[in-house]
Scaffold this motif. Structure first.
Motif, PDB file in Angstrom:
ATOM      1  N   GLY A  97       0.796  -1.211   0.000  1.00 18.85           N
ATOM      2  CA  GLY A  97       0.000   0.000   0.000  1.00 18.85           C
ATOM      3  C   GLY A  97       0.835   1.270   0.000  1.00 18.85           C
ATOM      4  N   ILE A  98       0.254   2.334  -0.563  1.00 13.66           N
ATOM      5  CA  ILE A  98       0.905   3.637  -0.520  1.00 13.66           C
ATOM      6  C   ILE A  98       0.979   4.133   0.918  1.00 13.66           C
ATOM      7  CG2 ILE A  98       0.719   6.047  -1.283  1.00 13.66           C
ATOM      8  CD1 ILE A  98      -0.832   5.003  -3.727  1.00 13.66           C
ATOM      9  N   TYR A  99      -0.082   3.832   1.661  1.00 15.12           N
ATOM     10  CA  TYR A  99      -0.130   4.137   3.092  1.00 15.12           C
ATOM     11  C   TYR A  99      -0.231   2.804   3.826  1.00 15.12           C
ATOM     12  CZ  TYR A  99      -1.479   8.710   1.208  1.00 15.12           C
ATOM     13  OH  TYR A  99      -1.527   9.891   0.504  1.00 15.12           O
ATOM     14  N   PRO A 100       0.902   2.149   4.099  1.00 17.83           N
ATOM     15  CA  PRO A 100       0.852   0.823   4.726  1.00 17.83           C
ATOM     16  C   PRO A 100       0.150   0.851   6.074  1.00 17.83           C
ATOM     17  CG  PRO A 100       3.048   1.300   3.882  1.00 17.83           C
ATOM     18  CD  PRO A 100       2.279   2.584   3.823  1.00 17.83           C
ATOM     19  N   THR A 101      -0.346  -0.290   6.475  1.00 15.97           N
ATOM     20  CA  THR A 101      -1.012  -0.411   7.766  1.00 15.97           C
ATOM     21  C   THR A 101      -0.102   0.114   8.874  1.00 15.97           C
ATOM     22  OG1 THR A 101      -2.220  -2.348   6.977  1.00 15.97           O
ATOM     23  CG2 THR A 101      -2.104  -2.025   9.371  1.00 15.97           C
TER      24      THR A 101
END
Length: 413
Positions: A326-330
Motif C-alpha cells: 500500500g501507498i499508506y501501509p497499515t
C-alpha cells in the motif's frame, strides 16, 4: 528404517525424523536430529503431537518393553511422512484482516522462537539444514495468502531487543507478498520466502557489541558488519538445502542499482531479480522497525523516502512492493481533508490511495476524538487523505494499539 511411535515412547538416543502432526503443534524449529538432551525430550513428550517418526538406522529403536508381542507384530517399512512444503499446496482461503491477525499472532510467536534457535545453532557452528525451515516458510506464506497485510504488519512491531530475529520473519513475509504481486508461482513465492528468512543469517556470527550497539558504528565496526552477507553465504554453503534463491539473496541483498552497494558492487541487471526484491524488503523493514540506536520511521514516510533514493532500488520491484503493502501501509498516520487524524488499519487492494482508517484525533480542537473506523473506498465516503502525518509531531504514543489489539501483540511474543 522409519518407525512411527507414540511420543511417550521417545527416549534419549533416538533419531527424531519428524512429528506426525501440524508443525505449529510441535516444540522445535527443526527435526531430524538425535535426541540427546533431557530438556528436549520433555518438550517433545509435553507437546500436542501424540506420535513421531524415528529413524532406527541413525539412532536407538524403541525399548524392548515397548515392542508389541511377537504374535501381533507386523514388520513393515513405514513410509516417510509427507514433505514439509509440498510443491503444489492447496491455496488457503482468503480471510479478513482482523480474522487473520489471530492466526498471524500465533505464527509470529512460533517464528520468533524458531529464528532464535536457528541463530543460536549458527553461533555454535552447527550446520544449517534449510529444509528444516520449510514448514516455517509454509506457515508464513499461508498467512500472507489468506491476507497479505496481517502478518506483515504484525511482524513490523518488533522491539529493539528482538530486531535481528524478527527482521528475518518480516522479510520472509514481505518477500512472499512481493513475489505474489509479481505473479510468481506458489513454489517460487516459497523460495523467495525462504531466501528472506535466511538473508541475514550472517548476523548470527557478528560480534554482539557491534550488532547491538546503541549508536552509530565506527568505520571499523561498519567494515565488520559489511562482512555479514559473505559470512551468511558461507554458512548456507556449509549446510544443505538452501538452494540458489537463498544463496543469492543472502549474498547480494545489499547491492544497489547504481553499483554503490556491497559486497561486490554489482549494478543494474548484474544483480539477480531475487536480490533486487530482497534489497527493497530488507530496507523497508529495517527503517520501519525500532532498532537499538533509533526508533522506526512511520511506514508511509518510509515509502516516500525510499522512492526518493535514486539509484538504490530497481524501480519495477519497488513499484510492485508498494502495490503489495500500500501507498499508506497499515500503521501509517494520515491527515484527512476534514482535519482529523487517523491510522491506517487495513488496505483496499483495488484502491491503494483509499485504505481503511481509524480516526482518533481532531487537529481543529487539538483533542482526541472517539475512534471511528472509516473505509475510504466505500460508496458515499467524502473524506479523503490529504497527506502523511508524523506521529512525533503530536507526541502520540502507542499508535499501534489503535490498529492491533494489545492482547494480540502480547500473544505474538
Amino acid at each position: 528404517m522409519l518407525k512411527r511411535i507414540e511420543v511417550s515412547e521417545l527416549r534419549l538416543g533416538m533419531h527424531l525424523h519428524a512429528f506426525d502432526g501440524p508443525w505449529m503443534d510441535h516444540p522445535f524449529w527443526r527435526t531430524r536430529f538425535v535426541v540427546d538432551d533431557e530438556a528436549d525430550l520433555k518438550k517433545a513428550r509435553s507437546s500436542a503431537v501424540r506420535h513421531v517418526w524415528i529413524d532406527v538406522t541413525q539412532g536407538l529403536d524403541v525399548a524392548p518393553a515397548a515392542l508389541p508381542k511377537p504374535q501381533h507384530s507386523v514388520v513393515v517399512a513405514a513410509p516417510p511422512p509427507p514433505p514439509a512444503a509440498p510443491a503444489a499446496p492447496v491455496k488457503p482461503a482468503s480471510t479478513s484482516f482482523q480474522e487473520e491477525m489471530q492466526q498471524a499472532a500465533a505464527v509470529v510467536k512460533r517464528s520468533r522462537r524458531a529464528v532464535v534457535s536457528m541463530f543460536a545453532d549458527a553461533r555454535l557452528g552447527k550446520a544449517l539444514d534449510a529444509d528444516q525451515c520449510l514448514p516455517l516458510v509454509e506457515d508464513i506464506s499461508n498467512s500472507v495468502y489468506r491476507n497479505p497485510g496481517a502478518l506483515v504488519s504484525l511482524a513490523r512491531l518488533k522491539t529493539a531487543d528482538d530486531y535481528s530475529y524478527m527482521h528475518s520473519v518480516a522479510v520472509c513475509a514481505l518477500m512472499v507478498a512481493l513475489a505474489r504481486q509479481l505473479g510468481m508461482s506458489e513454489e517460487q513465492c516459497r523460495h523467495a520466502g525462504l531466501a528472506g528468512l535466511l538473508h541475514d543469517l550472517g548476523k548470527a556470527v557478528m560480534p554482539n557489541d557491534v550488532l547491538n550497539k546503541p549508536g552509530k558504528l565506527t568505520d571499523d565496526e561498519f567494515a565488520v558488519m559489511k562482512t555479514h552477507p559473505e559470512r551468511g553465504h558461507a554458512l548456507l554453503m556449509e549446510g544443505k538445502g538452501a538452494g540458489e534463491a537463498a544463496l543469492e539473496v543472502c549474498l547480494h541483498h545489499h547491492e544497489k542499482m547504481d553499483g554503490s552497494g556491497y559486497p561486490h558492487g554489482l549494478a543494474g541487471e548484474q544483480i539477480h531479480a531475487l536480490s533486487r526484491m530482497g534489497a527493497v524488503c530488507d530496507v523497508y523493514d529495517a527503517i520501519t522497525s525500532n532498532r537499538p540506536y533509533k526508533a522506526g520511521w512511520d511506514p508511509a514516510e518510509s515509502i516516500a523516502r525510499m522512492a526518493s533514493w535514486k539509484g538504490h532500488f530497481d524501480t519495477t520491484m519497488f513499484s510492485a512492493f508498494v502495490r503489495s503493502i500500500g501507498i499508506y501501509p497499515t500503521g501509517s498516520v494520515v491527515r484527512m481533508q476534514s482535519g482529523r487524524l487517523g491510522v491506517v488499519v487495513e488496505q483496499n487492494a483495488d484502491k491503494l490511495s483509499a485504505p481503511v482508517v481509524k480516526l482518533f484525533f481532531s487537529t481543529k480542537s487539538n483533542m482526541p476524538i472517539p475512534p471511528v473506523r472509516l473505509d475510504l473506498a466505500a460508496a458515499g465516503t467524502s473524506d479523503r487523505i490529504a497527506g502523511r502525518e508524523p506521529p512525533d509531531k503530536w507526541g502520540f504514543k502507542h499508535i499501534e494499539d489503535l490498529w492491533v489489539d494489545p492482547d494480540l501483540r502480547r500473544a505474538s511474543k
